[in-house]
Design an enzyme around this catalytic site. Sequence first.
Site, PDB file in Angstrom:
ATOM      1  N   ASP A  79     -22.006  -1.768  -4.257  1.00  0.00           N
ATOM      2  CA  ASP A  79     -22.842  -2.777  -3.611  1.00  0.00           C
ATOM      3  C   ASP A  79     -23.703  -2.193  -2.492  1.00  0.00           C
ATOM      4  O   ASP A  79     -24.902  -2.462  -2.418  1.00  0.00           O
ATOM      5  CB  ASP A  79     -21.964  -3.901  -3.038  1.00  0.00           C
ATOM      6  CG  ASP A  79     -21.340  -4.755  -4.125  1.00  0.00           C
ATOM      7  OD1 ASP A  79     -21.776  -4.637  -5.280  1.00  0.00           O
ATOM      8  OD2 ASP A  79     -20.424  -5.529  -3.817  1.00  0.00           O
ATOM      9  N   GLY A  80     -23.072  -1.418  -1.606  1.00  0.00           N
ATOM     10  CA  GLY A  80     -23.814  -0.843  -0.491  1.00  0.00           C
ATOM     11  C   GLY A  80     -24.914   0.084  -0.956  1.00  0.00           C
ATOM     12  O   GLY A  80     -26.030   0.078  -0.416  1.00  0.00           O
ATOM     13  N   THR A  81     -24.618   0.877  -1.971  1.00  0.00           N
ATOM     14  CA  THR A  81     -25.612   1.786  -2.533  1.00  0.00           C
ATOM     15  C   THR A  81     -26.796   1.024  -3.089  1.00  0.00           C
ATOM     16  O   THR A  81     -27.965   1.389  -2.881  1.00  0.00           O
ATOM     17  CB  THR A  81     -24.976   2.632  -3.652  1.00  0.00           C
ATOM     18  OG1 THR A  81     -23.889   3.382  -3.113  1.00  0.00           O
ATOM     19  CG2 THR A  81     -25.989   3.582  -4.270  1.00  0.00           C
ATOM     20  N   THR A 104     -18.122   1.136  -9.515  1.00  0.00           N
ATOM     21  CA  THR A 104     -16.979   0.705  -8.709  1.00  0.00           C
ATOM     22  C   THR A 104     -15.731   0.792  -9.555  1.00  0.00           C
ATOM     23  O   THR A 104     -15.687   0.262 -10.657  1.00  0.00           O
ATOM     24  CB  THR A 104     -17.143  -0.724  -8.165  1.00  0.00           C
ATOM     25  OG1 THR A 104     -15.886  -1.139  -7.611  1.00  0.00           O
ATOM     26  CG2 THR A 104     -17.541  -1.702  -9.254  1.00  0.00           C
ATOM     27  N   ASP A 162     -13.131  -0.672  -8.910  1.00  0.00           N
ATOM     28  CA  ASP A 162     -12.424  -1.952  -8.827  1.00  0.00           C
ATOM     29  C   ASP A 162     -12.867  -2.957  -9.881  1.00  0.00           C
ATOM     30  O   ASP A 162     -12.273  -4.037  -9.984  1.00  0.00           O
ATOM     31  CB  ASP A 162     -12.630  -2.578  -7.448  1.00  0.00           C
ATOM     32  CG  ASP A 162     -11.977  -1.776  -6.335  1.00  0.00           C
ATOM     33  OD1 ASP A 162     -11.132  -0.923  -6.649  1.00  0.00           O
ATOM     34  OD2 ASP A 162     -12.320  -1.994  -5.161  1.00  0.00           O
ATOM     35  N   GLY A 220      -8.217  -1.651  -4.889  1.00  0.00           N
ATOM     36  CA  GLY A 220      -8.650  -3.023  -5.113  1.00  0.00           C
ATOM     37  C   GLY A 220      -8.812  -3.729  -3.789  1.00  0.00           C
ATOM     38  O   GLY A 220      -7.921  -4.423  -3.319  1.00  0.00           O
ATOM     39  N   GLU A 273      -4.636  -2.820  -2.613  1.00  0.00           N
ATOM     40  CA  GLU A 273      -4.827  -2.477  -1.203  1.00  0.00           C
ATOM     41  C   GLU A 273      -5.357  -3.643  -0.369  1.00  0.00           C
ATOM     42  O   GLU A 273      -5.126  -3.710   0.836  1.00  0.00           O
ATOM     43  CB  GLU A 273      -5.790  -1.292  -1.073  1.00  0.00           C
ATOM     44  CG  GLU A 273      -7.170  -1.552  -1.649  1.00  0.00           C
ATOM     45  CD  GLU A 273      -8.094  -0.354  -1.534  1.00  0.00           C
ATOM     46  OE1 GLU A 273      -8.054   0.336  -0.498  1.00  0.00           O
ATOM     47  OE2 GLU A 273      -8.857  -0.114  -2.484  1.00  0.00           O
TER      48      GLU A 273
END
Length: 413
Positions: free
Chosen positions: A156-158, A184, A186, A230, A282
Amino acid sequence: MNTPTLGEPRFISTLSHTISDDLRIPERIIIGADPGEQFELAGPRAKLFFDAKQTRAGIVTCGGLCPGLNNVIRSLFLELHYDYGVAEVLGFRGGYSGLDPASGVEPATITPAFVDGIHQKGGTILGSSRGPVDIGRAVDNLIARGVNILFTVGGDGTQRGAHELYQEARKRGHALAVVGVPKTIDNDVGFVSRTFGFFSALEEAARVLDCAHTEARSVPGGIGLVKLMGRHSGFITAGATVASQDVNFALIPEVPFDLDAFLAALKQRMLTKSHAVIAVAEGAGQDLLAANPHARDASGNVRLKDIGLFLRERIEAFFKAEGIPVVMRYFDPSYQVRSRPANCEDALLCDLFARHAVHAAMAGKTGVVIGFLHEHFIHVPIELLATHTKRLDPASGWWRSVLAATGQPAQFA
């Protein structure tokens, strides 16, 4: 939804079996339901925006590691080089920081020799990092190097950063196709039914759960506790639990649990079976840890507190107070799971994601990420991707399978 483009395609493609921009894939395919968004079908186009022989492309990999990154780099290059004949492909090193000349790191010129065999190794040959880049300096650098296409491989950030790069280049009047390949481990990207690396991660996570089961059942009072990746979604924990079939308790972020009820159920399991295996994502149980929602890492993600260590301490203290001897075996295989090479299924997925990204870029699509819905690849505008999150639905077959496999009580599930 319309896909952003750089303009009217001007060059005839030499590829066969091209497809039309008019073909669409609906977000939902259930008969009688609202179809939702209509996405442009990905694939090679009959006309291209770029003249391949005058085109320079760049690749950057960002964020945490994930099985298949090298596969994506290799397939991006092979499609650009052999199918389109692009003049040059640059690999920017060290994530987004490598786009800034101030980093002092020169990009690699990618060649057939450079990508030879990299798909057999985990990690990314280009390196990675977290955190933003000065968008102005990055675009200056791309323009100075004559880069027409930039592939951003990350989460997402990328892709938010990719959107800013595309917008800044457009303001400057520089025709830059920015196409994202969603990464990702996840499996939580919207409009992507499964992300590359996910099944490789499941395979490794299930293997660790099997080891935890062996350890737990080999001693009286054995408890195997495994913390899996996760942050906000429990797909890895759920999938690995069902694959293993030896997990007794699975805890995920989407399903809050009562600690006292969990410990009581674990006690009952230990009194009857004398061993147990627990898989915890996590991001689970963060409400129990009083995590600070304003604390962020370099990528802008909320800093999580360690649920694995918390549960280990609470479980040991609980059974000590109950006078029941237990032997804890704690596993945190996060780096082990994410740094392995891609398995066959993910290798195929990586190749297809990469090739569809190249087709999109050469046709002048920009500000888009390659999605994957209903076994079809699609073009997803980055601005739309930012508005959607994907989480495991507790009412879905995924979670019902977990409950059936573990037999865990419903009062805290």
